[in-house]
Design a protein around this motif. Sequence first.
Motif, PDB file in Angstrom:
ATOM      1  N   TYR A 142      50.780  61.021  34.298  1.00 54.26           N
ATOM      2  CA  TYR A 142      51.830  61.822  34.952  1.00 54.26           C
ATOM      3  C   TYR A 142      51.189  62.724  36.001  1.00 54.26           C
ATOM      4  O   TYR A 142      50.097  63.251  35.795  1.00 54.26           O
ATOM      5  CB  TYR A 142      52.540  62.668  33.895  1.00 54.26           C
ATOM      6  CG  TYR A 142      53.395  63.794  34.463  1.00 54.26           C
ATOM      7  CD1 TYR A 142      54.759  63.626  34.672  1.00 54.26           C
ATOM      8  CD2 TYR A 142      52.831  65.043  34.767  1.00 54.26           C
ATOM      9  CE1 TYR A 142      55.546  64.663  35.174  1.00 54.26           C
ATOM     10  CE2 TYR A 142      53.606  66.079  35.276  1.00 54.26           C
ATOM     11  CZ  TYR A 142      54.950  65.884  35.486  1.00 54.26           C
ATOM     12  OH  TYR A 142      55.716  66.912  35.987  1.00 54.26           O
ATOM     13  N   TRP A 143      51.872  62.888  37.119  1.00 52.95           N
ATOM     14  CA  TRP A 143      51.461  63.896  38.080  1.00 52.95           C
ATOM     15  C   TRP A 143      52.692  64.376  38.843  1.00 52.95           C
ATOM     16  O   TRP A 143      53.728  63.711  38.860  1.00 52.95           O
ATOM     17  CB  TRP A 143      50.378  63.380  39.017  1.00 52.95           C
ATOM     18  CG  TRP A 143      50.795  62.415  40.098  1.00 52.95           C
ATOM     19  CD1 TRP A 143      51.007  62.684  41.413  1.00 52.95           C
ATOM     20  CD2 TRP A 143      50.989  60.990  39.967  1.00 52.95           C
ATOM     21  NE1 TRP A 143      51.333  61.550  42.113  1.00 52.95           N
ATOM     22  CE2 TRP A 143      51.328  60.485  41.245  1.00 52.95           C
ATOM     23  CE3 TRP A 143      50.935  60.092  38.888  1.00 52.95           C
ATOM     24  CZ2 TRP A 143      51.604  59.145  41.480  1.00 52.95           C
ATOM     25  CZ3 TRP A 143      51.211  58.754  39.126  1.00 52.95           C
ATOM     26  CH2 TRP A 143      51.534  58.293  40.395  1.00 52.95           C
ATOM     27  N   ASP A 144      52.594  65.555  39.441  1.00 57.08           N
ATOM     28  CA  ASP A 144      53.748  66.084  40.164  1.00 57.08           C
ATOM     29  C   ASP A 144      53.318  66.871  41.399  1.00 57.08           C
ATOM     30  O   ASP A 144      52.123  67.087  41.630  1.00 57.08           O
ATOM     31  CB  ASP A 144      54.637  66.940  39.245  1.00 57.08           C
ATOM     32  CG  ASP A 144      53.929  68.160  38.681  1.00 57.08           C
ATOM     33  OD1 ASP A 144      53.104  68.758  39.400  1.00 57.08           O
ATOM     34  OD2 ASP A 144      54.201  68.532  37.522  1.00 57.08           O
ATOM     35  N   SER A 145      54.297  67.265  42.182  1.00 55.81           N
ATOM     36  CA  SER A 145      54.069  68.025  43.409  1.00 55.81           C
ATOM     37  C   SER A 145      55.086  69.143  43.487  1.00 55.81           C
ATOM     38  O   SER A 145      56.293  68.883  43.523  1.00 55.81           O
ATOM     39  CB  SER A 145      54.193  67.127  44.641  1.00 55.81           C
ATOM     40  OG  SER A 145      54.300  67.894  45.829  1.00 55.81           O
ATOM     41  N   GLN A 146      54.609  70.382  43.499  1.00 48.41           N
ATOM     42  CA  GLN A 146      55.544  71.498  43.606  1.00 48.41           C
ATOM     43  C   GLN A 146      56.138  71.565  45.005  1.00 48.41           C
ATOM     44  O   GLN A 146      57.312  71.907  45.167  1.00 48.41           O
ATOM     45  CB  GLN A 146      54.836  72.817  43.280  1.00 48.41           C
ATOM     46  CG  GLN A 146      55.757  74.019  43.337  1.00 48.41           C
ATOM     47  CD  GLN A 146      55.202  75.209  42.604  1.00 48.41           C
ATOM     48  OE1 GLN A 146      54.808  75.113  41.434  1.00 48.41           O
ATOM     49  NE2 GLN A 146      55.138  76.351  43.280  1.00 48.41           N
ATOM     50  N   ALA A 147      55.351  71.218  46.024  1.00 48.06           N
ATOM     51  CA  ALA A 147      55.861  71.251  47.398  1.00 48.06           C
ATOM     52  C   ALA A 147      57.022  70.268  47.569  1.00 48.06           C
ATOM     53  O   ALA A 147      58.021  70.568  48.221  1.00 48.06           O
ATOM     54  CB  ALA A 147      54.741  70.941  48.380  1.00 48.06           C
ATOM     55  N   GLY A 148      56.894  69.077  46.978  1.00 43.96           N
ATOM     56  CA  GLY A 148      57.943  68.063  47.105  1.00 43.96           C
ATOM     57  C   GLY A 148      59.006  68.161  46.041  1.00 43.96           C
ATOM     58  O   GLY A 148      60.024  67.475  46.099  1.00 43.96           O
ATOM     59  N   VAL A 149      58.787  69.007  45.008  1.00 39.87           N
ATOM     60  CA  VAL A 149      59.684  69.149  43.856  1.00 39.87           C
ATOM     61  C   VAL A 149      59.928  67.766  43.244  1.00 39.87           C
ATOM     62  O   VAL A 149      61.060  67.376  42.949  1.00 39.87           O
ATOM     63  CB  VAL A 149      61.020  69.816  44.261  1.00 39.87           C
ATOM     64  CG1 VAL A 149      61.720  70.396  43.037  1.00 39.87           C
ATOM     65  CG2 VAL A 149      60.811  70.909  45.280  1.00 39.87           C
ATOM     66  N   GLU A 161      49.234  75.153  39.901  1.00 36.83           N
ATOM     67  CA  GLU A 161      50.546  75.443  40.454  1.00 36.83           C
ATOM     68  C   GLU A 161      51.026  74.366  41.421  1.00 36.83           C
ATOM     69  O   GLU A 161      52.172  73.939  41.394  1.00 36.83           O
ATOM     70  CB  GLU A 161      50.512  76.805  41.160  1.00 36.83           C
ATOM     71  CG  GLU A 161      51.883  77.339  41.524  1.00 36.83           C
ATOM     72  CD  GLU A 161      52.630  77.936  40.349  1.00 36.83           C
ATOM     73  OE1 GLU A 161      53.781  78.339  40.521  1.00 36.83           O
ATOM     74  OE2 GLU A 161      52.056  77.982  39.241  1.00 36.83           O
ATOM     75  N   SER A 162      50.128  73.905  42.291  1.00 40.50           N
ATOM     76  CA  SER A 162      50.542  72.976  43.350  1.00 40.50           C
ATOM     77  C   SER A 162      50.902  71.596  42.832  1.00 40.50           C
ATOM     78  O   SER A 162      51.795  70.935  43.362  1.00 40.50           O
ATOM     79  CB  SER A 162      49.435  72.855  44.396  1.00 40.50           C
ATOM     80  OG  SER A 162      48.238  72.389  43.793  1.00 40.50           O
ATOM     81  N   GLY A 163      50.221  71.149  41.779  1.00 40.84           N
ATOM     82  CA  GLY A 163      50.495  69.825  41.242  1.00 40.84           C
ATOM     83  C   GLY A 163      49.682  69.545  39.995  1.00 40.84           C
ATOM     84  O   GLY A 163      48.458  69.685  40.001  1.00 40.84           O
ATOM     85  N   ALA A 164      50.348  69.189  38.907  1.00 46.31           N
ATOM     86  CA  ALA A 164      49.674  68.949  37.631  1.00 46.31           C
ATOM     87  C   ALA A 164      49.318  67.472  37.473  1.00 46.31           C
ATOM     88  O   ALA A 164      49.939  66.593  38.084  1.00 46.31           O
ATOM     89  CB  ALA A 164      50.557  69.394  36.483  1.00 46.31           C
ATOM     90  N   TYR A 165      48.306  67.217  36.619  1.00 39.62           N
ATOM     91  CA  TYR A 165      47.890  65.851  36.273  1.00 39.62           C
ATOM     92  C   TYR A 165      47.761  65.782  34.762  1.00 39.62           C
ATOM     93  O   TYR A 165      47.244  66.703  34.120  1.00 39.62           O
ATOM     94  CB  TYR A 165      46.552  65.523  36.936  1.00 39.62           C
ATOM     95  CG  TYR A 165      45.928  64.217  36.473  1.00 39.62           C
ATOM     96  CD1 TYR A 165      46.242  63.009  37.094  1.00 39.62           C
ATOM     97  CD2 TYR A 165      45.018  64.188  35.415  1.00 39.62           C
ATOM     98  CE1 TYR A 165      45.664  61.814  36.670  1.00 39.62           C
ATOM     99  CE2 TYR A 165      44.441  62.998  34.984  1.00 39.62           C
ATOM    100  CZ  TYR A 165      44.772  61.819  35.617  1.00 39.62           C
ATOM    101  OH  TYR A 165      44.198  60.631  35.199  1.00 39.62           O
TER     102      TYR A 165
END
Length: 533
Positions: free
Chosen positions: A354-361, A331-335
């Motif tokens: 690819y990676w992301d951050s749910q906190a930072g959207v 949930e917090s961030g995918a890789y």
Amino acid sequence: MELHESLYALGRSQGRELFNDADSFRGALDDYLDEDSASTGDINLLVDAVRLGAYQAMMSMLESGADADRAVSEAGSRLARDRGSADVGGAKWALAVLGYASGKVSDAQVRRYRTQHASAPLPPPAGPPTVFPPTGTPASSPTPPISSPPHPIASQPPPTSPVWPSSGPTPGVPGSAPAPIAGGSYAAPPPSYGGYGHTAPKKKRKVWPYILIGAVVLALVLGGGIFALTQLGDGDDTDEPDKAKTSDTPEGPDVSFEAINERYTSLAAMVTSGMDECVAADPQSGQDERIECTFPNGKLVLTTYTSIAELKAARQRRLNYAEGTIVSDVESGAYYRFDPTTADEESAAPPILYWDSQAGVQSAELTGSAGVTADQLDPAFQAVSATVTPPDGATDIAVTDFNELFGITNCNRIPTEVDGETEESECRRSGRRTWVGKFAKVNDLRRYRANAKTLTEQDEDLVVDYWYNDDNGNGEQDEDEPEQGKIYGYIEEQDGGENYGVLYIDDLDCRCYLQMYDKGQGDPVKLYNVIFP
């Protein structure tokens, strides 16, 4: 929800690239739209806009800075001409609908073109206000040497309770008798849709007020011209800045490395580390900002989304379980890491990180240039000190329980070797190389199991058995202790002529498996005795 709003929602969920392929678009429309959402003629018109290239022409004009009305009008006229139709108004409406779905045309413009669609019925009373969509179009494995055994497969299920194997092939016990088998390796607006209508005829206007207004305007123009000439003649003001040329258009985002690093701290400590330059790109639908950076081995795209829902939609479009992937979806961030050469050593497809951050959207995506491998792309990810940590071993709870049951240790995550695997790791068991993986679907595991069974049969049933949960610890299989998984052993011949013994064990509930290789003795029975002494 009106038709153009439904298409906007469709594009947001499945990606705006859907509008570039006529066949896929038609199939999506048939699956997505209700029967009364649009007539067959309207659907054919929309699909033809894509099939005949009118939509692509409109998007090219819009991306080049053309006015939306001009782009819709020109592309619509082209569509009508290519279809041999006199309904130019309907063609323009279709382009406006697709433009809205791509985030390039406003709701007001769609409704205006809708009035030109001669075949449409009258719309119902107006519903709640429509929201204009966001501008923009949406949206390596340690391979064994030749003399080493090849690797097995992986899958992904829910955790299971601890299980215990049977004591081995025992006459009279179900499943322990050898059986013939063979060997080998293997954000749309809310109003409801109500059709299209026509505007009422306009009232005739009186002429004399316009003559009077024209005279006043002419006097003002002449007076302004005289004033401008007097100002030009005044030499004292020649060095003053031309304030009339000052633009109120907001400037683009700050693309200095310092500013980008500050805005994208949710993704990395220094996300521009190693980059040559960064430029602002047009954000797609659902995006607030899009930055593209270049570096010697490829490109980095940084994206800030308008909402967490848009981030999750983008994540869903990116993550997959294709062969050659490493995925960590939390949930917090995918890789996500994709190595195309896992499936095809000669593949020219680019590697992706690819990676992301749910906190930072926010999300980041590294794409390798031509000829760059996934291993060469990894240093770029490591250099930025990303906030997401790639998985370094088995992560699924059911897989870790499976490993613990059979004494599997020292697991290192590797790219998946088979489509449908959610994860795969190279591990050790009593010094033997052992691959452990998990599938997303039971049927994928069953197919992989069938291959192991076939290989065992070809080797005259060296090992054929099953295991179960001995819940009461009495060493016997009771009626309430069903079969948990299969056990097969076979011989695998390497290109160099060396034979390896292979032991295959799976767990149907877990949808996971292991394949253990010996050290070239070609003796799967010996491996069986290691696991079940």
